[in-house]
Enzyme design. Structure first.
Site, PDB file in Angstrom:
ATOM      1  N   GLY A  25       0.662  -1.184   0.065  1.00  0.00           N
ATOM      2  CA  GLY A  25       0.096  -0.050  -0.270  1.00  0.00           C
ATOM      3  C   GLY A  25       0.754   1.368  -0.003  1.00  0.00           C
ATOM      4  O   GLY A  25       0.276   2.482   0.108  1.00  0.00           O
ATOM      5  N   GLU A  36      -5.831  -6.274  -5.118  1.00  0.00           N
ATOM      6  CA  GLU A  36      -4.823  -7.203  -4.657  1.00  0.00           C
ATOM      7  C   GLU A  36      -5.663  -8.637  -4.571  1.00  0.00           C
ATOM      8  O   GLU A  36      -6.422  -8.509  -3.794  1.00  0.00           O
ATOM      9  CB  GLU A  36      -4.481  -6.800  -3.290  1.00  0.00           C
ATOM     10  N   ASP A  77      -7.879 -10.181  -8.542  1.00  0.00           N
ATOM     11  CA  ASP A  77      -6.787 -10.186  -9.645  1.00  0.00           C
ATOM     12  C   ASP A  77      -7.135  -9.271 -10.911  1.00  0.00           C
ATOM     13  O   ASP A  77      -7.896  -9.199 -11.427  1.00  0.00           O
ATOM     14  CB  ASP A  77      -6.542 -11.512 -10.096  1.00  0.00           C
ATOM     15  N   CYS A 123      11.330  -3.730  -9.357  1.00  0.00           N
ATOM     16  CA  CYS A 123      12.439  -3.285  -8.471  1.00  0.00           C
ATOM     17  C   CYS A 123      13.482  -4.420  -8.579  1.00  0.00           C
ATOM     18  O   CYS A 123      14.109  -4.848  -8.099  1.00  0.00           O
ATOM     19  CB  CYS A 123      12.368  -3.353  -6.915  1.00  0.00           C
TER      20      CYS A 123
END
Length: 469
Positions: A233, A253, A280, A356
């Protein structure tokens, strides 16, 4: 004793590689998270030593009926030897540990002599050197107070605007992300009242890029934005703040446990314009009456996490990481799928895709394939120019990974240890200016109400008088 079982279960999940330390700890219940987190992290710091002590003392062999889990033994022996003892009532498991207390201490002392150290602290595993170069970033939650108020709060507590590395009390305003403050890396904010009340969000600078680049409509009551993979979040709360807590932000989520964490985070951060959806994103129909109105979509899907160099994950680096090409290919296929799905939403104007990861296979290659897709061509999508994507950020995409499909200068990369952030990647897809937006169809109810009103108007309209000679 339940506290120790919970901590040992976290270690079990880490052994099973179910996620990062930070990710797994985020799924713990809020009321006991801080205590469990502290025990897990401290146990991991001394895991190598504690393992040797347990093995040398033959604890598990002699107490196999009472202590059936190695990780449970780790957390219990940690508190026995390194803190003020086991914080639990005198049950059979605690007694099993205490029966071996003298032997455990002897083995620990033997290890200290062997390694030539005098204190327990010297036995702890040291951190990743790159993490020491990353400031402790604090994002001011502008849904609750202003950056000016936050700065006054910290300066009154002795902090000084002199840079995060100038002293332990030094901090500064970030030059790229508004409302982001950078503090000394050694600082902890878990007990800070501003953190506990949701007024600040602990979020890496690079992680803030996604919402900032998406640039959702601000203070627009009619804005509709989607965060496709929202938990835990941080990015969702950032989007909410950027929107001025106005309009509608749908946060998807699919995992129930992570969804629970997401809801707690949004509540704590006072995100009033967010509707969390336990579903989803890939199953959502782009023509759905509510979601089809979205003009901005944030995509931060599952990735390898290869760019994360935080202060926790180094504790799991027992061996050199081997790149699993098969796993990367599967992740890339999923990442491409979610971008293509987002492009199907009829009114979307801006899509941010971020990871990331440091691997081109999850970054430039995915973006390149997305630009070549039928969805991109039919929807007239291209990459936003550099001027719209953090133009002052120097590290850009890898040109060799774009395969002639777009300008790598439009992409943003962060290198761990070099840019003062974790490793990160950001791209932004936008519609071509000549793309004609489909008109939003009125709902059946609104259409019926309109027709009924028109009928009533016709009934009430006075008839024209016919003149007679």
């Amino acid at each position: 004793m339940n506290f120790y079982f919970e901590a040992s279960e976290v270690l079990n999940r880490l052994d099973a590689k179910e996620g990062s330390i930070k990710g797994i700890l985020a799924t713990l219940p809020e009321n006991n998270r801080a205590r469990t987190t502290a025990l897990v992290i401290e146990t991991l710091k001394y895991k190598s030593v504690l393992s040797d002590v347990i093995q040398a003392s033959k604890l598990l062999t002699e107490e196999k009926k009472k202590i059936t889990s190695f990780n449970l033994a780790l957390v219990l022996v940690h508190d026995t030897l390194l803190v003020n003892g086991i914080q639990a009532g005198d049950g059979p498991i605690k007694q099993a540990i205490l029966r071996h207390k003298t032997r455990l201490r002897s083995e620990l002392q033997r290890i200290k002599i062997k390694r030539g150290v005098k204190s327990n602290l010297e036995l702890a595993q040291t951190s990743d050197d790159r993490a020491a170069k990353i400031p402790r970033y604090v994002r001011v939650n502008t849904s609750m107070w202003s950056t000016e108020e936050a700065m006054q709060f910290y300066t009154k507590r002795g902090f000084q605007l002199q840079g995060p590395f100038a002293s332990s009390k030094g901090f500064e305003i970030d030059e790229h992300i508004p409302d982001l403050l950078a503090f000394n890396p050694a600082l902890q904010f878990r007990d800070d009242p501003s953190y506990k009340t949701g007024k600040i969000i602990l979020q890496d600078k690079a992680s803030c890029f996604s919402a900032f680049v998406l640039s959702p409509p601000c203070n627009d009551p009619n804005a509709v934005v989607i965060d496709a993979t929202a938990a835990p979040g941080n990015k969702t709360s950032h989007l909410s703040a950027l929107m001025g807590n106005k309009g509608k932000l749908y946060a998807f989520e699919r995992d129930k446990r992570r969804f629970s964490t997401l809801k707690m985070m949004l509540s704590k951060a006072a995100c009033r314009n967010v509707e969390a959806v336990n579903a989803d994103f890939l199953t959502i129909d782009p023509s759905h009456p509510k979601y089809s109105l979205a003009t901005h979509i944030l995509l931060d899907p599952s990735c390898s996490g290869s760019g994360i160099v935080n202060r926790l994950d180094y504790l799991l680096e027992d061996e050199v990481e081997v790149v699993d090409e098969d796993r990367l290919n599967k992740l890339a296929a999923f990442q491409l799928m979610i971008i293509k799905h987002a492009m199907k939403f009829p009114r979307v104007q801006r899509i941010v895709y971020s990871t990331c990861s440091i691997h081109a296979s999850e970054n430039e290659h995915v973006v390149s394939r997305a630009l070549q897709s039928d969805e991109a061509k039919s929807g007239s999508f291209k990459l936003a120019p550099r001027n719209d994507v953090l133009p002052k950020w120097n590290r850009r995409g890898q040109a060799e990974g774009m395969i002639g499909t777009g300008d790598a200068d439009s992409l943003v990369r962060c290198s761990p240890g070099e840019d003062g952030t974790n490793g990160f990647f950001v791209s932004c897809f936008v519609r071509e200016p000549n793309f004609v937006l489909p008109q939003a169809e009125p709902s059946k109810k609104r259409k019926a109400d309109t027709e009924e009103a028109a009928l009533e108007k016709r009934k009430k309209k006075p008839k024209k008088k016919v003149k007679t000679e």
